[in-house]
Write a protein that holds these residues in place. Structure first.
Motif, mmCIF file in Angstrom:
data_model
loop_
_atom_site.group_PDB
_atom_site.id
_atom_site.type_symbol
_atom_site.label_atom_id
_atom_site.label_comp_id
_atom_site.label_asym_id
_atom_site.label_seq_id
_atom_site.Cartn_x
_atom_site.Cartn_y
_atom_site.Cartn_z
ATOM 1 N N ASP A 441 -17.835 7.621 -3.234
ATOM 2 C CA ASP A 441 -17.900 8.349 -4.501
ATOM 3 C C ASP A 441 -16.626 8.144 -5.322
ATOM 4 O OD1 ASP A 441 -15.956 10.211 -3.744
ATOM 5 O OD2 ASP A 441 -17.449 11.532 -2.851
ATOM 6 N N THR A 442 -16.683 8.559 -6.574
ATOM 7 C CA THR A 442 -15.609 8.227 -7.511
ATOM 8 C C THR A 442 -14.264 8.808 -7.083
ATOM 9 O OG1 THR A 442 -17.199 8.065 -9.286
ATOM 10 C CG2 THR A 442 -14.911 8.362 -9.938
ATOM 11 N N GLU A 443 -14.300 10.053 -6.631
ATOM 12 C CA GLU A 443 -13.055 10.680 -6.225
ATOM 13 C C GLU A 443 -12.375 9.910 -5.087
ATOM 14 O OE1 GLU A 443 -12.715 15.070 -4.967
ATOM 15 O OE2 GLU A 443 -13.118 14.931 -7.113
ATOM 16 N N GLN A 444 -13.191 9.568 -4.122
ATOM 17 C CA GLN A 444 -12.622 8.852 -2.986
ATOM 18 C C GLN A 444 -12.214 7.433 -3.370
ATOM 19 O OE1 GLN A 444 -15.131 9.206 0.472
ATOM 20 N NE2 GLN A 444 -13.390 8.582 1.723
ATOM 21 N N SER A 445 -12.948 6.863 -4.310
ATOM 22 C CA SER A 445 -12.599 5.521 -4.782
ATOM 23 C C SER A 445 -11.215 5.536 -5.415
ATOM 24 C CB SER A 445 -13.614 5.046 -5.825
ATOM 25 O OG SER A 445 -14.914 5.091 -5.304
ATOM 26 N N ILE A 446 -10.977 6.572 -6.205
ATOM 27 C CA ILE A 446 -9.676 6.687 -6.859
ATOM 28 C C ILE A 446 -8.572 6.831 -5.821
ATOM 29 C CG2 ILE A 446 -8.257 8.215 -8.304
ATOM 30 C CD1 ILE A 446 -11.000 8.789 -9.796
ATOM 31 N N ALA A 447 -8.843 7.679 -4.835
ATOM 32 C CA ALA A 447 -7.862 7.858 -3.763
ATOM 33 C C ALA A 447 -7.574 6.527 -3.078
ATOM 34 C CB ALA A 447 -8.362 8.889 -2.759
ATOM 35 N N LEU A 448 -8.628 5.781 -2.843
ATOM 36 C CA LEU A 448 -8.493 4.486 -2.161
ATOM 37 C C LEU A 448 -7.663 3.521 -3.005
ATOM 38 C CD1 LEU A 448 -9.848 3.380 0.487
ATOM 39 C CD2 LEU A 448 -11.581 2.358 -0.970
ATOM 40 N N ILE A 449 -8.007 3.449 -4.287
ATOM 41 C CA ILE A 449 -7.332 2.507 -5.184
ATOM 42 C C ILE A 449 -5.863 2.908 -5.374
ATOM 43 C CG2 ILE A 449 -7.263 1.623 -7.555
ATOM 44 C CD1 ILE A 449 -10.398 1.993 -7.536
ATOM 45 N N VAL A 450 -5.635 4.210 -5.542
ATOM 46 C CA VAL A 450 -4.267 4.689 -5.755
ATOM 47 C C VAL A 450 -3.418 4.463 -4.503
ATOM 48 C CG1 VAL A 450 -2.874 6.775 -6.042
ATOM 49 C CG2 VAL A 450 -4.765 6.329 -7.592
ATOM 50 N N ASN A 451 -4.006 4.731 -3.362
ATOM 51 C CA ASN A 451 -3.265 4.490 -2.124
ATOM 52 C C ASN A 451 -2.949 3.004 -1.934
ATOM 53 O OD1 ASN A 451 -2.506 6.785 -0.405
ATOM 54 N ND2 ASN A 451 -4.632 7.362 -0.668
ATOM 55 N N GLY A 452 -3.886 2.168 -2.367
ATOM 56 C CA GLY A 452 -3.654 0.730 -2.290
ATOM 57 C C GLY A 452 -2.502 0.330 -3.201
ATOM 58 N N TYR A 453 -2.507 0.910 -4.366
ATOM 59 C CA TYR A 453 -1.473 0.631 -5.370
ATOM 60 C C TYR A 453 -0.096 1.046 -4.863
ATOM 61 C CZ TYR A 453 1.146 1.827 -9.657
ATOM 62 O OH TYR A 453 2.098 1.984 -10.617
ATOM 63 N N ALA A 454 -0.064 2.166 -4.142
ATOM 64 C CA ALA A 454 1.214 2.719 -3.689
ATOM 65 C C ALA A 454 1.606 2.227 -2.297
ATOM 66 C CB ALA A 454 1.146 4.245 -3.691
ATOM 67 N N LYS A 455 0.811 1.350 -1.740
ATOM 68 C CA LYS A 455 0.974 0.961 -0.336
ATOM 69 C C LYS A 455 2.377 0.464 0.008
ATOM 70 C CE LYS A 455 -1.716 -1.739 2.967
ATOM 71 N NZ LYS A 455 -2.669 -2.857 2.984
ATOM 72 N N GLU A 456 2.902 -0.369 -0.882
ATOM 73 C CA GLU A 456 4.225 -0.951 -0.660
ATOM 74 C C GLU A 456 5.268 0.137 -0.372
ATOM 75 O OE1 GLU A 456 4.717 -3.451 -4.057
ATOM 76 O OE2 GLU A 456 6.595 -4.254 -3.250
ATOM 77 N N VAL A 457 5.128 1.261 -1.062
ATOM 78 C CA VAL A 457 6.082 2.351 -0.873
ATOM 79 C C VAL A 457 5.697 3.195 0.343
ATOM 80 C CG1 VAL A 457 7.024 4.463 -1.883
ATOM 81 C CG2 VAL A 457 6.717 2.424 -3.302
ATOM 82 N N LEU A 458 4.406 3.505 0.457
ATOM 83 C CA LEU A 458 3.950 4.333 1.586
ATOM 84 C C LEU A 458 4.313 3.688 2.920
ATOM 85 C CD1 LEU A 458 0.424 5.464 0.325
ATOM 86 C CD2 LEU A 458 2.572 6.722 0.224
ATOM 87 N N ASN A 459 4.280 2.343 2.943
ATOM 88 C CA ASN A 459 4.632 1.626 4.168
ATOM 89 C C ASN A 459 6.065 1.864 4.607
ATOM 90 O OD1 ASN A 459 2.156 0.532 4.570
ATOM 91 N ND2 ASN A 459 2.643 -1.469 3.694
ATOM 92 N N LYS A 460 6.897 2.299 3.678
ATOM 93 C CA LYS A 460 8.304 2.519 4.000
ATOM 94 C C LYS A 460 8.524 3.891 4.631
ATOM 95 C CE LYS A 460 9.782 -1.303 2.170
ATOM 96 N NZ LYS A 460 10.446 -2.342 2.976
#
Lengths: 482, 250
Positions: A441-460
């Motif tokens: 669903d759209t909400e989860q899609s956004i979460a997925l896309i945003v987390n992907g976008y922020a991955k470089e930082v989250l990995n740290k």
């Protein structure tokens, strides 16, 4: 199609803050307002030695001469500093060595936040110094740390137990003259954490403090000091959630880090303070001064932050790269939604030779929020052969928010290299439909896309923190996109 | 399984499909062919429920129920899969994570618990073989930096993982070299069974050398103007679409 996008946007941004509750712990408070008398009273309540009172008074007198900074891309309502309570302490000041002895109400609060100390203690091996309304309540794993000679305690305790270290390092990275909020904090800071890692010691566990603003209308002035002696290593995590309040709460913290020769400090923050409601009412005003001093040869300081909370954020974790070949890093994800405003970034001041710094900043703006990156990279004349790489990305959700970038670059020698990359993007309808078509669903899609976008930082982030941060990103953007 | 009746669809007030009818039963493979701009991709998008398409008339019945009011994700969870002509990139989201999310959403819809990680990973491993997918590809971000062939393989891989009942493959053969075409076609064929159906939308006949359709439909001017067996595709290849145009326009 545009109408539809707006609709989704509206739906998604109408999400309520999930951590809004008040803990019923009896609180001892000093009356509202700030004066020399209040500063003396705070110092007295805490039973501080003379040098601390001196420090506070000097800071207070200096603060009186200062004005609030106005250069940030923020619209800050006028703050009445006489309408703030500068000290509040839970009455049951339990001095405890194990969690069973902690106030059950407090433990329940932590449980509501999904960070049960007990469980963390057992499962993750994290020593937690829990700060709730300015006074430390529970400190764990102290004995394990003590064996290695590591000091990890509340600031108040450190003032009494290790006055020499405090005298030596307090204000050595962020002097009380630094800025308006630093002066204010120096005058009235209530408590915080102190950490000292002795020579050659690698701290075996992630040190963690959960801050929590609780008493109504109480300014929170935390102070953290981390000193990493030669060849030592420590990873420090700071996480915050505050209960829902209607009145704005002022928060002005200071974090100072000192790294000696070959020492490394990783400082991670997940900040989730109450951002105010959809109309911009309430929320925390967060004015923070965080700075690390890479004092020694090949020392290294990394800041990693995931910022999703606060109505107003004013925060620039920085590194002074004094030691030759020292390294400074800044990784940031800053999310703003609804009426939130953030002006955040980093400063990398290269002083030593062959110093290196990296800035990765990922801004995500939704709703009607304003999200600014402000960064300064300075190469002094001495800092020959130094390098900086800055990457600054903005992701916009919808068309009512703003993303801004304010880079300052100042290079004073010919052998240094500074690189700056910046991108701005939106979550496309194509991406959302692609995810939808796979059953998401759209909400989860956004979460997925945003987390992907922020991955470089989250990995740290440290593992246990990364999971929390991911959830937080999804929660803060729930019902928010197009 | 799928029954479309008198469908009329417009985008931005322009009618694209009109009087469109088709019946698709389980176990069948249908090929929809036609020149550019006749509404092939519109058809795929409308069945999948994409926003921006206005259904003016008619109905789409899937498994006995009208799906016009269902959201795209609801249709997907009910077993409709769209193989995209131009798959989008999702930076930072690995294919594994993407598929895990999709699989578990579909399972949740069916009232099942999330698939255990171990089981999921070995399932992925099996499915990769179907499209001869490089093992490292699944850890890369969805479609990011993929070649045209890799993107299409990835679509069929996702189809294999999700096991849809109705797969609509929109120009899956476009941009493929002959080896990739063979692999993709092999993937589609091996996923075929008596309980599912496939609609292959294509401009060229060459995909149909590998995938043998039960029916070939020619889409022109927003509706199906001719239906036949696989030999119709060959006839089209030989005579071109002008032949149909002449036949219709007269």
């Amino acid at each position: 199609m545009q109408d539809n996008t707006d609709k989704i946007l509206n739906d998604v941004t109408q999400n309520d803050y999930k951590y809004g509750f008040v803990t019923n712990v009896e609180t001892e408070i000093i009356p509202k307002g700030l004066s020399e008398e209040v500063v003396r009273l705070i110092s007295e309540k805490k039973g501080e030695p003379e040098f601390m009172l001196d420090f506070r008074l000097k800071a207070y007198r200096h603060w009186l001469t200062l004005k609030e900074p106005e250069w940030a891309h923020l619209s800050i309502p006028e703050i009445n500093y006489q309408d703030v309570i500068y000290y509040a302490a839970p009455k049951k000041k339990a001095k405890i060595d194990s969690l069973d002895k902690a106030d059950p109400e407090l433990l329940e609060t932590f449980a509501k936040l999904g960070i049960p100390l007990e469980e963390q203690k057992i499962l993750t091996g994290v020593a937690v110094d829990a700060v709730m309304d300015s006074v430390s309540v529970a400190t764990t794993f102290k004995s394990t740390l003590a064996e290695k000679g590591i000091i990890f305690c509340s600031f108040s305790e450190a003032v009494k137990e290790y006055p020499d270290l405090i005298k030596k390092y307090l204000g050595s990275v962020v002097p009380y003259t630094d800025n308006f909020f630093a002066a204010l904090n120096s005058a009235v800071f209530s408590d915080g954490s102190f950490c000292y890692i002795p020579k050659g010691v690698r701290c075996p566990i992630e040190l963690s403090t959960y801050f929590r603003i609780n008493a109504a209308n109480t300014g929170q002035f935390e102070r953290t000091l981390i000193v990493a002696d030669e060849g030592s290593y420590v990873s420090y995590m700071e996480g915050c959630t505050a209960p829902q309040r209607d009145e704005n709460q002022l928060h002005a913290a200071i974090v100072e880090i000192v790294a000696m020769d070959h020492a490394e400090v990783k400082y991670s923050t997940v900040q989730n303070w109450y951002p105010g409601n959809k109309e911009g009412k309430g929320g925390i005003y967060n004015f923070v001064t965080k700075r690390g001093l890479c004092k020694g040869f090949r020392s290294k300081i990394s800041w990693t932050q995931v910022e999703t909370g606060s109505a107003i954020t004013w925060k620039y974790p920085s590194c002074l790269l004094m030691g030759d070949e020292s390294i400074g890093e800044f990784y940031s994800v800053a999310v703003t939604n609804n009426m939130q405003q953030a002006d955040t970034g980093s400063k990398m001041i290269h002083i030593g030779k062959n110093t290196k710094s990296t800035i990765i900043s990922k801004g995500i703006s939704a709703g009607k929020s304003q999200n600014s990156y402000r960064g300064m990279v300075k190469m002094t004349k001495r800092a020959v052969n130094s390098r900086n790489f800055t990457q600054c990305d903005s992701l916009l959700l919808g068309d009512k928010c703003g993303a801004h970038t304010f880079p300052y670059i100042d290079v004073n020698n010919k052998s240094s290299i500074v690189e700056h990359e910046a991108t701005t993007s939106k979550i496309s309808e194509d991406q959302l439909f692609y995810c939808n078509q796979r059953g998401i669903d759209t909400e989860q899609s956004i979460a997925l896309i945003v987390n992907g976008y922020a991955k470089e930082v989250l990995n740290k982030l440290p593992m246990e923190f990364a999971v929390e941060a991911q959830k937080l990103l999804s929660i803060s953007l729930e019902n928010s996109v197009g | 399984m799928l029954s479309i009746k008198n469908l009329e669809v417009s985008i931005d007030n322009k009618v694209i499909l009109k009087n469109f009818n088709i019946e698709v039963k389980a176990g069948e493979v249908h090929a929809i062919m036609g020149p550019n701009g006749t509404g092939k991709s519109t058809l795929a998008n409308v069945i999948a429920g994409r926003e921006g398409y206005e259904v003016l008339n008619g109905d789409i019945i899937y498994k006995g129920k009208s799906i016009l009011e269902s959201k795209p994700e609801e249709r997907a969870r009910e077993g409709i899969f769209l193989g995209f002509q131009y798959p989008v990139e999702i930076p930072g989201v690995s294919i594994t994570n993407f598929m895990k999310t999709a699989v578990n959403e579909i399972r949740k819809h069916k009232g099942l618990d999330p698939m255990p990680a171990g089981e999921f990973l070995s399932m992925l491993k099996e499915k990769k073989k179907i499209v001869e997918m490089n093992t490292t590809l699944a850890s890369r971000s969805v479609n990011q930096g993929f070649s045209g062939g890799e993107k299409k393989k990835n679509e069929i891989f996702q189809m294999a993982v999700l096991e849809p009942q109705l797969a609509i493959l929109d120009e899956t053969d476009s941009g493929l070299d002959i080896d990739a075409l063979r692999i993709v076609a092999h993937g589609i064929n091996s996923l075929k069974n008596k309980d599912n159906a496939t609609i292959v939308i294509t401009h060229y006949q060459r995909l149909l050398d590998y995938i043998v359709p039960d029916f070939v439909h020619v889409l022109y001017g927003g509706r199906i103007v001719k239906t036949g067996g696989k030999e119709l595709a060959l006839e089209l290849e030989e005579k071109g679409y002008d032949w149909i145009k002449q036949e219709i326009d007269i």
